[in-house]
Design an enzyme around this catalytic site. Structure first.
Site, PDB file in Angstrom:
ATOM      1  N   PHE A 271       8.275  41.471 -93.598  1.00  0.00           N
ATOM      2  CA  PHE A 271       8.471  42.837 -93.089  1.00  0.00           C
ATOM      3  C   PHE A 271       7.273  43.659 -93.536  1.00  0.00           C
ATOM      4  O   PHE A 271       6.957  43.691 -94.729  1.00  0.00           O
ATOM      5  CB  PHE A 271       9.742  43.473 -93.677  1.00  0.00           C
ATOM      6  CG  PHE A 271       9.849  44.956 -93.367  1.00  0.00           C
ATOM      7  CD1 PHE A 271      10.642  45.405 -92.314  1.00  0.00           C
ATOM      8  CD2 PHE A 271       9.139  45.909 -94.101  1.00  0.00           C
ATOM      9  CE1 PHE A 271      10.725  46.763 -92.018  1.00  0.00           C
ATOM     10  CE2 PHE A 271       9.213  47.267 -93.802  1.00  0.00           C
ATOM     11  CZ  PHE A 271      10.007  47.691 -92.767  1.00  0.00           C
ATOM     12  N   GLU A 272       6.632  44.309 -92.601  1.00  0.00           N
ATOM     13  CA  GLU A 272       5.557  45.235 -92.962  1.00  0.00           C
ATOM     14  C   GLU A 272       5.490  46.290 -91.879  1.00  0.00           C
ATOM     15  O   GLU A 272       5.556  45.961 -90.698  1.00  0.00           O
ATOM     16  CB  GLU A 272       4.175  44.555 -92.934  1.00  0.00           C
ATOM     17  CG  GLU A 272       3.840  43.677 -94.082  1.00  0.00           C
ATOM     18  CD  GLU A 272       2.453  43.017 -93.932  1.00  0.00           C
ATOM     19  OE1 GLU A 272       2.029  42.685 -92.805  1.00  0.00           O
ATOM     20  OE2 GLU A 272       1.804  42.841 -94.965  1.00  0.00           O
TER      21      GLU A 272
END
Ligand code: GDP
Ligand code: MN
Length: 384
Positions: A271-272
Site C-alpha cells: 500500500f502506498e
C-alpha cells in the site's frame, strides 16, 4: 377462468411496476440524499472535518493522480478483488485512472475485465526490457549463486529471479514509465488486498494540500537476511550526498542509534499513496542509482519496501510522511483496522478490531507514534 383473471392481475401489476422503474430511471430521479440515508462522516483529522465531501461538492477538485498496479496476466482474478474493493470503498465516487504495468503484454482478458471494473480510465503499459533485466555491472553468476544460497536457507522469495526484478522495478522505475509521467500522485494497489472502511475524503487531495509525499497504513520489521548490506549502501549514499538529507527527517524511525545501524523498520509498500514528483526528483534518483550500483537487488534480495522507506525517512521531513489511520487495509498476512469504534461505525468498516496489527511486537507503528509524539487512538489496548 379464475386462474386467467389472477394472472392478468399480476401481469398488469408487473407492467405498472416496470413502467414506474423505467420512468424513474429515465428522469434520473434519485433517492433524496436525506439525513436518514446519510451516515455521519468523520474526517482525517482537520482535513476530514471540513472536507469530507465527494468531488464536485462545494467546488472540490480531483488531483492529477492514478492508481497503479504491477501485475502478471495470471494475477487477473486476484486483481479483480482488489479493484472491486477499491471501487466500492472509494473510487466509484472519484473515478481516478488506473495504470497497469507488466513485463509481458497484458492479454485481452485482463484488459477487458479490469476496464469493465475500473470507473476511471485504464491504461496498460509494457515495461521496457532495460527496466526488467540485469544492468551491465551485475555479475549474473554471482547473482545466481546468491539465489541458490538464499533458497537453501529458505529465505522468502530467496530463490526467485523475477521477484528481484519486481523489487528493483518498484524501487526505481515504475514512476518513470511513460504512462506515469502525466500524473502527480499514485496509489499502489496489489492483487488480493482489501479495504474495510469507506474512504470519504480524497487521500490524494489530502496529500497534495498538505505537502505530503509518502504514506503508509502498516509498518513492520524487515527480514535481516534479505538486506545484510543495505544499510552500508545507504550510509555511503548519505556520505556522498549530504545535500539530499532532510532536516527534521524520520531517521529516528529507522535507526535507534542516530543512523549507525538500521533497525529494519519499514513502511509496507504494497500500500502506498505517494508523490510521483518526489520519486522522480534528483534526490530520489541519485539515491536509487547509488543503491543499484551496489548490486543488492540481485546479490541479496532488497525489497522495495525498505528502499522506499529509507528514502522517505532520510530525504523527506517527517511531517511529509502520512500514517492513514482510517484507511483499513489487508494484504496477506496483516490487517490495519481502526481501533476506535466511532471511526469504524462512521466509515461502515467491516474489519475486526482485534485483527489490527499496529500494536503487535512485529509492527513498527508504535515506534512511528513515539517518534512523532502521537497519542494512540482510543481503544488501542482493547483485547477483544
Ligand atoms: P508479495 O506481496 O511480496 O508477496 O509479492 P507479490 O507476489 O504480491 O508481488 C508484488 C507485486 O508485484 C504484485 O502487484 C504482483 O502482481 C507483482 N509481480 C510480482 N512478480 C511479478 C512478475 O514477475 N511480473 C509482473 N508483471 N508482476 C509481478
Ligand atoms: Mn503482494
Amino acid at each position: 377462468m379464475a386462474v386467467n383473471v389472477r394472472y392478468t392481475r399480476y401481469l398488469v401489476l408487473a407492467l405498472v411496476g416496470m413502467t414506474f422503474f423505467y420512468l424513474v430511471s429515465r428522469t434520473n430521479l434519485r433517492l433524496p440524499n436525506s439525513a436518514s440515508f446519510a451516515r455521519p462522516v468523520q474526517s482525517y483529522n482537520e482535513f476530514k472535518a471540513n472536507k469530507n465531501e465527494y468531488p464536485g461538492a462545494n467546488g472540490t477538485e480531483r488531483v492529477n493522480a492514478t492508481f497503479v498496479t504491477l501485475a502478471r496476466n495470471s494475477d487477473l482474478w486476484d486483481m479483480v478483488k482488489s479493484i472491486r474493493t477499491v471501487e466500492d470503498r472509494f473510487n466509484r465516487e472519484y473515478n481516478y485512472d488506473w495504470v497497469f504495468l507488466n513485463d509481458k503484454e497484458f492479454d485481452d482478458d485482463f484488459k477487458k475485465l479490469t476496464t469493465a471494473l475500473v470507473s476511471g480510465t485504464t491504461h496498460y503499459g509494457l515495461i521496457p526490457k532495460e527496466h526488467w533485466s540485469y544492468p551491465e555491472w551485475i555479475d549474473e553468476d554471482k547473482a545466481a549463486d546468491a539465489r541458490a544460497e538464499m533458497e537453501r536457507k529458505k529465505i522468502i522469495y530467496g530463490g526467485s529471479e523475477s521477484y528481484r526484478h519486481m523489487c528493483r522495478y518498484e524501487s526505481g522505475f515504475f514512476f518513470r514509465h511513460p504512462l506515469m509521467m502525466n500524473y502527480e500522485y499514485y496509489w499502489r494497489v496489489e492483487p488480493s488486498i482489501e479495504l474495510f472502511c469507506d474512504i470519504r475524503a480524497d487521500p490524494f487531495r489530502f496529500m497534495k494540500e498538505n505537502d505530503k509525499k509518502y504514506s503508509f497504513v502498516i509498518s513492520l520489521y524487515e527480514y535481516e537476511a534479505t538486506i545484510p548490506t543495505l544499510w552500508s549502501s545507504v550510509k555511503k549514499f548519505m556520505t556522498n550526498h549530504p545535500e539530499h538529507i532532510a532536516e527534521d527527517n524520520a531517521m529516528e524511525f529507522i535507526s535507534d542509534n542516530g543512523g549507525e545501524t538500521y533497525n529494519k523498520c519499514h513502511f509496507w509498500s504494497n500500500f502506498e499513496i505517494g508523490s510521483l514528483e518526489w520519486l522522480r526528483s534528483k534526490q530520489y534518483i541519485d539515491y536509487f542509482e547509488s543503491l543499484d550500483q551496489d548490486g543488492g537487488f540481485f546479490y541479496e534480495r532488497w525489497g522495495d519496501a525498505p528502499v522506499h522507506s529509507i528514502a522517505a525517512a532520510t530525504m523527506l521531513r517527517k511531517d511529509q510522511i502520512q500514517f492513514f489511520h482510517d484507511i483499513a487495509y489487508y494484504h496477506v498476512p496483516f490487517t490495519h483496522c481502526p481501533n476506535d469504534e466511532q471511526t469504524r461505525l462512521d466509515l461502515a468498516c467491516s474489519c475486526k478490531p482485534k485483527d489490527n496489527f499496529d500494536w503487535r511486537d512485529y509492527s513498527c507503528t508504535n515506534k512511528w507514534f513515539k517518534v512523532n509524539h502521537l497519542s494512540k487512538p482510543d481503544g488501542w489496548d482493547k483485547k477483544d
